[in-house]
Design a protein around this motif. Structure first.
Motif, PDB file in Angstrom:
ATOM      1  N   ASP A   3      -5.512 -12.740 -27.521  1.00  0.00           N
ATOM      2  CA  ASP A   3      -5.252 -11.765 -26.580  1.00  0.00           C
ATOM      3  C   ASP A   3      -3.705 -10.970 -26.162  1.00  0.00           C
ATOM      4  OD1 ASP A   3      -5.599 -11.780 -23.768  1.00  0.00           O
ATOM      5  OD2 ASP A   3      -4.484 -14.025 -22.982  1.00  0.00           O
ATOM      6  N   LYS A   4      -3.748 -10.194 -26.339  1.00  0.00           N
ATOM      7  CA  LYS A   4      -2.744  -9.531 -26.376  1.00  0.00           C
ATOM      8  C   LYS A   4      -1.808  -9.468 -24.780  1.00  0.00           C
ATOM      9  CE  LYS A   4      -2.928  -6.455 -29.995  1.00  0.00           C
ATOM     10  NZ  LYS A   4      -3.276  -4.997 -31.104  1.00  0.00           N
ATOM     11  N   LYS A   5      -0.819  -9.479 -24.621  1.00  0.00           N
ATOM     12  CA  LYS A   5      -0.139  -9.575 -23.696  1.00  0.00           C
ATOM     13  C   LYS A   5       0.490  -8.201 -22.970  1.00  0.00           C
ATOM     14  CE  LYS A   5       2.254 -11.090 -19.719  1.00  0.00           C
ATOM     15  NZ  LYS A   5       1.332 -11.078 -18.445  1.00  0.00           N
ATOM     16  N   MET A   6       0.668  -7.440 -22.527  1.00  0.00           N
ATOM     17  CA  MET A   6       0.973  -6.116 -21.820  1.00  0.00           C
ATOM     18  C   MET A   6       2.154  -5.877 -21.222  1.00  0.00           C
ATOM     19  SD  MET A   6      -2.703  -4.110 -20.792  1.00  0.00           S
ATOM     20  CE  MET A   6      -1.432  -2.216 -20.527  1.00  0.00           C
ATOM     21  N   LEU A   7       2.723  -5.101 -21.251  1.00  0.00           N
ATOM     22  CA  LEU A   7       4.217  -5.448 -20.715  1.00  0.00           C
ATOM     23  C   LEU A   7       3.514  -4.079 -19.358  1.00  0.00           C
ATOM     24  CD1 LEU A   7       6.662  -3.821 -23.047  1.00  0.00           C
ATOM     25  CD2 LEU A   7       6.745  -5.945 -22.050  1.00  0.00           C
ATOM     26  N   SER A   8       4.486  -4.785 -18.174  1.00  0.00           N
ATOM     27  CA  SER A   8       4.280  -5.003 -16.481  1.00  0.00           C
ATOM     28  C   SER A   8       4.864  -2.962 -16.714  1.00  0.00           C
ATOM     29  CB  SER A   8       5.361  -5.345 -15.499  1.00  0.00           C
ATOM     30  OG  SER A   8       5.220  -4.766 -14.397  1.00  0.00           O
ATOM     31  N   ILE A   9       4.845  -2.152 -15.030  1.00  0.00           N
ATOM     32  CA  ILE A   9       5.218  -1.344 -15.315  1.00  0.00           C
ATOM     33  C   ILE A   9       6.389  -1.378 -14.815  1.00  0.00           C
ATOM     34  CG2 ILE A   9       4.184  -0.844 -12.558  1.00  0.00           C
ATOM     35  CD1 ILE A   9       3.698   2.269 -15.093  1.00  0.00           C
ATOM     36  N   TRP A  10       6.620  -2.117 -13.993  1.00  0.00           N
ATOM     37  CA  TRP A  10       8.001  -2.090 -14.144  1.00  0.00           C
ATOM     38  C   TRP A  10       9.413  -2.450 -15.136  1.00  0.00           C
ATOM     39  CZ3 TRP A  10       8.071  -0.011  -9.422  1.00  0.00           C
ATOM     40  CH2 TRP A  10       7.110  -0.741  -8.574  1.00  0.00           C
ATOM     41  N   PHE A  11       9.149  -2.732 -16.297  1.00  0.00           N
ATOM     42  CA  PHE A  11       9.598  -2.828 -17.585  1.00  0.00           C
ATOM     43  C   PHE A  11      10.200  -1.049 -17.949  1.00  0.00           C
ATOM     44  CE2 PHE A  11       9.543  -2.182 -21.872  1.00  0.00           C
ATOM     45  CZ  PHE A  11      10.847  -2.421 -22.421  1.00  0.00           C
ATOM     46  N   PHE A  12       8.915  -0.178 -17.339  1.00  0.00           N
ATOM     47  CA  PHE A  12       9.159   1.123 -18.718  1.00  0.00           C
ATOM     48  C   PHE A  12       9.692   1.640 -17.037  1.00  0.00           C
ATOM     49  CE2 PHE A  12       5.214  -0.107 -20.742  1.00  0.00           C
ATOM     50  CZ  PHE A  12       5.372   0.246 -21.606  1.00  0.00           C
ATOM     51  N   VAL A  13       9.262   1.457 -15.336  1.00  0.00           N
ATOM     52  CA  VAL A  13      10.016   1.552 -14.794  1.00  0.00           C
ATOM     53  C   VAL A  13      11.898   1.664 -15.076  1.00  0.00           C
ATOM     54  CG1 VAL A  13      10.919   2.324 -12.564  1.00  0.00           C
ATOM     55  CG2 VAL A  13       8.432   2.064 -12.930  1.00  0.00           C
ATOM     56  N   GLY A  14      12.530   0.772 -15.558  1.00  0.00           N
ATOM     57  CA  GLY A  14      13.661   0.249 -15.224  1.00  0.00           C
ATOM     58  C   GLY A  14      14.081   1.100 -16.111  1.00  0.00           C
ATOM     59  N   LEU A  15      13.429   1.916 -17.926  1.00  0.00           N
ATOM     60  CA  LEU A  15      13.687   1.894 -18.390  1.00  0.00           C
ATOM     61  C   LEU A  15      13.833   2.989 -18.572  1.00  0.00           C
ATOM     62  CD1 LEU A  15      14.492   1.287 -22.105  1.00  0.00           C
ATOM     63  CD2 LEU A  15      12.416   2.081 -22.063  1.00  0.00           C
ATOM     64  N   MET A  16      13.268   3.982 -17.934  1.00  0.00           N
ATOM     65  CA  MET A  16      13.178   5.020 -17.493  1.00  0.00           C
ATOM     66  C   MET A  16      14.862   5.542 -16.674  1.00  0.00           C
ATOM     67  SD  MET A  16      11.002   7.918 -15.435  1.00  0.00           S
ATOM     68  CE  MET A  16      11.047   7.028 -13.733  1.00  0.00           C
TER      69      MET A  16
END
Length: 73
Positions: A3-16
């Motif tokens: 079972d793979k855990k996916m990163l939240s979209i907010w991770f990528f928003v914060g990174l950007m």
């Protein structure tokens, strides 16, 4: 099956936002030492302030998404 855990979209928003904040803040710091043009609001240094606001928002999104990701694992 793993079972793979996916990163939240907010991770990528914060990174950007963090990357853009660093770029805009460094531009504002550069314009303090080497002013290029005279605009109507150049004395307020909007690059520096908006860059810092974007940087802080990006760090907040990034840190909270990491905390949320680790708490679910």
């Amino acid at each position: 099956m793993v079972d793979k855990k996916m990163l939240s979209i907010w991770f990528f928003v914060g990174l950007m936002l963090t990357i853009l904040g660093v770029i805009i803040t460094s531009t504002g710091v550069y314009y303090i030492f080497y002013p290029q043009t005279r605009t109507a609001l150049h004395e307020l240094n909007p690059n520096l302030w908006w860059g810092l606001i974007i940087l802080v928002a990006g760090i907040i999104f990034f840190v909270f998404s990491i905390i949320h990701y680790r708490s679910e694992n």
